[in-house]
Design a protein around this motif. Structure first.
Motif, PDB file in Angstrom:
ATOM      1  N   GLN A 116       6.134 -52.683  15.966  1.00  0.00           N
ATOM      2  CA  GLN A 116       6.907 -52.751  14.727  1.00  0.00           C
ATOM      3  C   GLN A 116       6.434 -51.719  13.711  1.00  0.00           C
ATOM      4  OE1 GLN A 116       6.653 -56.834  13.440  1.00  0.00           O
ATOM      5  NE2 GLN A 116       8.268 -57.518  14.834  1.00  0.00           N
ATOM      6  N   GLU A 117       5.139 -51.488  13.641  1.00  0.00           N
ATOM      7  CA  GLU A 117       4.620 -50.452  12.744  1.00  0.00           C
ATOM      8  C   GLU A 117       5.124 -49.070  13.156  1.00  0.00           C
ATOM      9  OE1 GLU A 117       0.327 -48.612  11.218  1.00  0.00           O
ATOM     10  OE2 GLU A 117       0.388 -50.361  12.563  1.00  0.00           O
ATOM     11  N   SER A 118       5.160 -48.805  14.450  1.00  0.00           N
ATOM     12  CA  SER A 118       5.661 -47.516  14.934  1.00  0.00           C
ATOM     13  C   SER A 118       7.138 -47.346  14.590  1.00  0.00           C
ATOM     14  CB  SER A 118       5.452 -47.408  16.447  1.00  0.00           C
ATOM     15  OG  SER A 118       4.091 -47.514  16.786  1.00  0.00           O
ATOM     16  N   MET A 119       7.930 -48.401  14.750  1.00  0.00           N
ATOM     17  CA  MET A 119       9.364 -48.321  14.436  1.00  0.00           C
ATOM     18  C   MET A 119       9.589 -48.136  12.935  1.00  0.00           C
ATOM     19  SD  MET A 119      10.821 -51.233  17.080  1.00  0.00           S
ATOM     20  CE  MET A 119      12.537 -50.767  16.880  1.00  0.00           C
ATOM     21  N   GLU A 120       8.777 -48.785  12.127  1.00  0.00           N
ATOM     22  CA  GLU A 120       8.885 -48.592  10.675  1.00  0.00           C
ATOM     23  C   GLU A 120       8.524 -47.160  10.292  1.00  0.00           C
ATOM     24  OE1 GLU A 120       6.408 -51.506   8.932  1.00  0.00           O
ATOM     25  OE2 GLU A 120       7.750 -53.199   9.382  1.00  0.00           O
ATOM     26  N   ASN A 121       7.526 -46.593  10.942  1.00  0.00           N
ATOM     27  CA  ASN A 121       7.161 -45.200  10.647  1.00  0.00           C
ATOM     28  C   ASN A 121       8.260 -44.241  11.077  1.00  0.00           C
ATOM     29  OD1 ASN A 121       4.699 -45.983   9.580  1.00  0.00           O
ATOM     30  ND2 ASN A 121       3.603 -45.737  11.508  1.00  0.00           N
ATOM     31  N   ILE A 122       8.929 -44.524  12.178  1.00  0.00           N
ATOM     32  CA  ILE A 122      10.055 -43.676  12.594  1.00  0.00           C
ATOM     33  C   ILE A 122      11.165 -43.730  11.557  1.00  0.00           C
ATOM     34  CG2 ILE A 122      11.896 -43.444  14.307  1.00  0.00           C
ATOM     35  CD1 ILE A 122       9.943 -44.214  16.440  1.00  0.00           C
ATOM     36  N   GLU A 123      11.454 -44.911  11.036  1.00  0.00           N
ATOM     37  CA  GLU A 123      12.475 -45.033   9.993  1.00  0.00           C
ATOM     38  C   GLU A 123      12.084 -44.256   8.740  1.00  0.00           C
ATOM     39  OE1 GLU A 123      13.064 -49.166   9.340  1.00  0.00           O
ATOM     40  OE2 GLU A 123      14.433 -49.409  11.034  1.00  0.00           O
ATOM     41  N   LYS A 124      10.807 -44.285   8.387  1.00  0.00           N
ATOM     42  CA  LYS A 124      10.363 -43.536   7.215  1.00  0.00           C
ATOM     43  C   LYS A 124      10.543 -42.036   7.416  1.00  0.00           C
ATOM     44  CE  LYS A 124       6.917 -46.930   5.701  1.00  0.00           C
ATOM     45  NZ  LYS A 124       5.474 -47.195   5.494  1.00  0.00           N
ATOM     46  N   VAL A 125      10.195 -41.538   8.602  1.00  0.00           N
ATOM     47  CA  VAL A 125      10.329 -40.107   8.881  1.00  0.00           C
ATOM     48  C   VAL A 125      11.800 -39.699   8.874  1.00  0.00           C
ATOM     49  CG1 VAL A 125       9.959 -38.330  10.618  1.00  0.00           C
ATOM     50  CG2 VAL A 125       8.165 -39.994  10.147  1.00  0.00           C
ATOM     51  N   ILE A 126      12.660 -40.517   9.467  1.00  0.00           N
ATOM     52  CA  ILE A 126      14.096 -40.216   9.474  1.00  0.00           C
ATOM     53  C   ILE A 126      14.653 -40.226   8.056  1.00  0.00           C
ATOM     54  CG2 ILE A 126      16.347 -41.030  10.240  1.00  0.00           C
ATOM     55  CD1 ILE A 126      14.748 -39.709  12.422  1.00  0.00           C
ATOM     56  N   ARG A 127      14.201 -41.157   7.233  1.00  0.00           N
ATOM     57  CA  ARG A 127      14.673 -41.214   5.841  1.00  0.00           C
ATOM     58  C   ARG A 127      14.195 -39.987   5.070  1.00  0.00           C
ATOM     59  NH1 ARG A 127      13.141 -45.845   5.002  1.00  0.00           N
ATOM     60  NH2 ARG A 127      15.124 -46.910   5.308  1.00  0.00           N
ATOM     61  N   TYR A 133      17.569 -33.238   3.643  1.00  0.00           N
ATOM     62  CA  TYR A 133      18.819 -32.558   4.008  1.00  0.00           C
ATOM     63  C   TYR A 133      19.869 -32.706   2.907  1.00  0.00           C
ATOM     64  CZ  TYR A 133      23.268 -31.751   6.365  1.00  0.00           C
ATOM     65  OH  TYR A 133      24.522 -31.307   6.683  1.00  0.00           O
ATOM     66  N   TYR A 134      20.021 -33.914   2.382  1.00  0.00           N
ATOM     67  CA  TYR A 134      21.029 -34.131   1.339  1.00  0.00           C
ATOM     68  C   TYR A 134      20.650 -33.414   0.046  1.00  0.00           C
ATOM     69  CZ  TYR A 134      24.148 -37.415   3.658  1.00  0.00           C
ATOM     70  OH  TYR A 134      25.081 -37.981   4.484  1.00  0.00           O
ATOM     71  N   LYS A 135      19.362 -33.368  -0.273  1.00  0.00           N
ATOM     72  CA  LYS A 135      18.954 -32.630  -1.472  1.00  0.00           C
ATOM     73  C   LYS A 135      19.217 -31.145  -1.320  1.00  0.00           C
ATOM     74  CE  LYS A 135      15.433 -35.622  -3.523  1.00  0.00           C
ATOM     75  NZ  LYS A 135      14.018 -35.724  -3.929  1.00  0.00           N
ATOM     76  N   LEU A 136      19.049 -30.630  -0.129  1.00  0.00           N
ATOM     77  CA  LEU A 136      19.295 -29.212   0.105  1.00  0.00           C
ATOM     78  C   LEU A 136      20.783 -28.894   0.076  1.00  0.00           C
ATOM     79  CD1 LEU A 136      18.074 -26.445   0.842  1.00  0.00           C
ATOM     80  CD2 LEU A 136      18.304 -27.086   3.249  1.00  0.00           C
ATOM     81  N   GLU A 137      21.612 -29.795   0.586  1.00  0.00           N
ATOM     82  CA  GLU A 137      23.045 -29.534   0.681  1.00  0.00           C
ATOM     83  C   GLU A 137      23.797 -29.913  -0.590  1.00  0.00           C
ATOM     84  OE1 GLU A 137      24.698 -28.036   3.085  1.00  0.00           O
ATOM     85  OE2 GLU A 137      22.904 -27.688   4.298  1.00  0.00           O
ATOM     86  N   THR A 138      23.485 -31.086  -1.150  1.00  0.00           N
ATOM     87  CA  THR A 138      24.255 -31.604  -2.282  1.00  0.00           C
ATOM     88  C   THR A 138      23.448 -31.761  -3.559  1.00  0.00           C
ATOM     89  OG1 THR A 138      23.823 -33.901  -1.660  1.00  0.00           O
ATOM     90  CG2 THR A 138      25.746 -32.838  -0.678  1.00  0.00           C
ATOM     91  N   THR A 141      19.969 -37.450  -3.198  1.00  0.00           N
ATOM     92  CA  THR A 141      19.185 -38.028  -2.109  1.00  0.00           C
ATOM     93  C   THR A 141      20.052 -38.522  -0.964  1.00  0.00           C
ATOM     94  OG1 THR A 141      19.185 -40.191  -3.193  1.00  0.00           O
ATOM     95  CG2 THR A 141      17.354 -38.687  -3.691  1.00  0.00           C
ATOM     96  N   GLY A 142      21.295 -38.867  -1.236  1.00  0.00           N
ATOM     97  CA  GLY A 142      22.159 -39.399  -0.195  1.00  0.00           C
ATOM     98  C   GLY A 142      21.996 -40.879   0.036  1.00  0.00           C
ATOM     99  N   GLU A 143      21.070 -41.538  -0.639  1.00  0.00           N
ATOM    100  CA  GLU A 143      20.886 -42.970  -0.498  1.00  0.00           C
ATOM    101  C   GLU A 143      21.645 -43.717  -1.589  1.00  0.00           C
ATOM    102  OE1 GLU A 143      16.731 -43.731  -0.496  1.00  0.00           O
ATOM    103  OE2 GLU A 143      16.469 -43.037   1.572  1.00  0.00           O
ATOM    104  N   ARG A 144      21.780 -45.005  -1.388  1.00  0.00           N
ATOM    105  CA  ARG A 144      22.474 -45.816  -2.376  1.00  0.00           C
ATOM    106  C   ARG A 144      21.687 -45.859  -3.687  1.00  0.00           C
ATOM    107  NH1 ARG A 144      23.938 -51.559  -0.046  1.00  0.00           N
ATOM    108  NH2 ARG A 144      21.805 -51.426   0.724  1.00  0.00           N
ATOM    109  N   PRO A 145      22.350 -45.668  -4.818  1.00  0.00           N
ATOM    110  CA  PRO A 145      21.627 -45.683  -6.094  1.00  0.00           C
ATOM    111  C   PRO A 145      21.093 -47.070  -6.412  1.00  0.00           C
ATOM    112  CG  PRO A 145      23.998 -45.566  -6.462  1.00  0.00           C
ATOM    113  CD  PRO A 145      23.790 -45.387  -4.997  1.00  0.00           C
ATOM    114  N   VAL A 146      19.943 -47.095  -7.081  1.00  0.00           N
ATOM    115  CA  VAL A 146      19.282 -48.342  -7.464  1.00  0.00           C
ATOM    116  C   VAL A 146      19.326 -48.469  -8.983  1.00  0.00           C
ATOM    117  CG1 VAL A 146      17.142 -49.667  -7.387  1.00  0.00           C
ATOM    118  CG2 VAL A 146      17.793 -48.237  -5.450  1.00  0.00           C
ATOM    119  N   GLU A 147      19.710 -49.632  -9.454  1.00  0.00           N
ATOM    120  CA  GLU A 147      19.825 -49.897 -10.891  1.00  0.00           C
ATOM    121  C   GLU A 147      19.000 -51.128 -11.237  1.00  0.00           C
ATOM    122  OE1 GLU A 147      23.308 -50.856 -14.236  1.00  0.00           O
ATOM    123  OE2 GLU A 147      23.793 -50.597 -12.113  1.00  0.00           O
TER     124      GLU A 147
END
Length: 247
Positions: A116-127, A133-138, A141-147
Motif C-alpha cells: 500500500q505504501e508503494s501504491m501511494e508513492n506511485i500516486e504521488k509521483v503521477i500527481r 504538465y498542466y502548469k507547463l501547458e495551461t 495545476t489541473g486539480e480540483r480547486p480547494v476552498e
C-alpha cells in the motif's frame, strides 16, 4: 491451339499456389503461438501465495518503493508496476482472509503495508507529473480547486469543489440549513464553539507547562547544556525564568 486446356492449366496452377500459401501461413501461425513471453496462467491460484510459503511463520520480502526510485521511472514502467502491486495486494488480502477463516497466523502481515505504501508513492509521483504538465501547458495545476468553508459545526473545513446537477441556490437542503434555519449561527453552534475553543486553550496551556517543566529538569540535570539549541527546540519557553526558578 486448345485454349480451354491452357485456361484450365493456369487455373489449376493458381489454385495450387494459393493452397500452398495458406498452408505455410497456418504453419507459421501455429509455430508463432508456441512462443510467448507472458507468465503462466494458474486461474484462481493467482489469488493465492506460492505453495512453498504455505505454513511458513515469516516470509522474507523487500522494502517498499520510495519516491526517489519511482521518479526516475517512465510512465509505462509505473503503469506496469501499479498492476503488479495491485495483483500482489489482492493476493495478500485473499491469503489474510483465508488464514482468518482457518484460524491460522497470517505470515508477515507487514507485506500489505509495504504494498500500500508503494501504491501511494506511485500516486504521488503521477500527481507530481500531472501537475507539472498542466502548469507547463495551461499555467494551472489541473486539480480540483480547494476552498475553505465553514461546516455545520462552525469549524473551518477544506472543501474540494465538484460538479452538481443543481445550482447551490436551488439546493433546498443547503438553503434551509444555512439560511432559513441558521444552523451555523444558532445558539447550539455558538455554545459548541465556545466550549471547543476553551478546550483548545486548556490543552495549549498544559502543553506549555509540560515544556516549561521539562526545560527546568534539563537545566537542573545538565547545567552546561547548549542554551541556543534548547531555545530552538522550545521557543515558547522562557529560559531566563526557568533558570531563576527554585524548583
Amino acid at each position: 491451339m486448345n485454349f480451354t486446356l491452357i485456361r484450365n492449366l493456369f487455373r489449376n496452377t493458381a489454385a495450387l499456389c494459393y493452397r500452398s500459401q495458406n498452408t505455410s501461413h497456418v504453419c507459421a501461425v501455429a509455430e508463432a503461438k508456441k512462443i510467448h513471453t507472458t507468465n503462466c496462467n494458474r486461474d484462481l491460484m493467482e489469488f493465492f501465495d506460492a505453495k512453498k510459503n504455505w505454513g511458513e511463520q515469516t516470509i522474507k520480502v523487500g522494502r517498499a518503493w520510495n519516491l526517489d526510485e519511482l521518479r526516475i521511472k517512465s510512465n509505462t514502467d509505473l503503469h506496469k508496476l501499479w498492476y503488479v502491486l495491485l495483483k500482489e495486494r489482492n493476493m495478500l488480502f485473499t491469503m489474510e482472509q483465508e488464514c482468518n477463516e482457518k484460524m491460522r497466523l497470517f505470515p508477515s502481515p507487514e507485506r500489505i503495508d509495504k504494498v500500500q505504501e508503494s501504491m501511494e508513492n506511485i500516486e504521488k509521483v503521477i500527481r507530481e507529473r500531472n501537475v507539472a504538465y498542466y502548469k507547463l501547458e495551461t499555467g494551472e495545476t489541473g486539480e480540483r480547486p480547494v476552498e475553505e468553508i465553514v461546516n455545520l459545526l462552525g469549524l473551518p473545513e477544506e472543501y474540494r469543489k465538484q460538479e452538481y446537477y443543481i445550482p447551490k441556490f436551488m439546493n433546498i437542503r443547503w438553503v434551509k440549513n444555512y439560511y432559513e434555519h441558521g444552523v451555523v449561527t444558532s445558539l447550539a453552534v455558538k455554545k459548541f464553539l465556545r466550549l471547543y475553543r476553551e478546550k483548545q486553550r486548556v490543552e495549549a496551556k498544559k502543553a506549555r507547562n509540560r515544556d516549561y517543566n521539562h526545560v527546568q529538569h534539563l537545566l537542573k540535570r545538565f547545567p552546561n547544556v547548549d542554551v541556543e539549541a534548547l531555545k530552538a527546540q522550545y521557543p515558547d519557553v522562557d529560559l531566563e525564568k526557568a533558570k531563576r526558578t527554585k524548583k
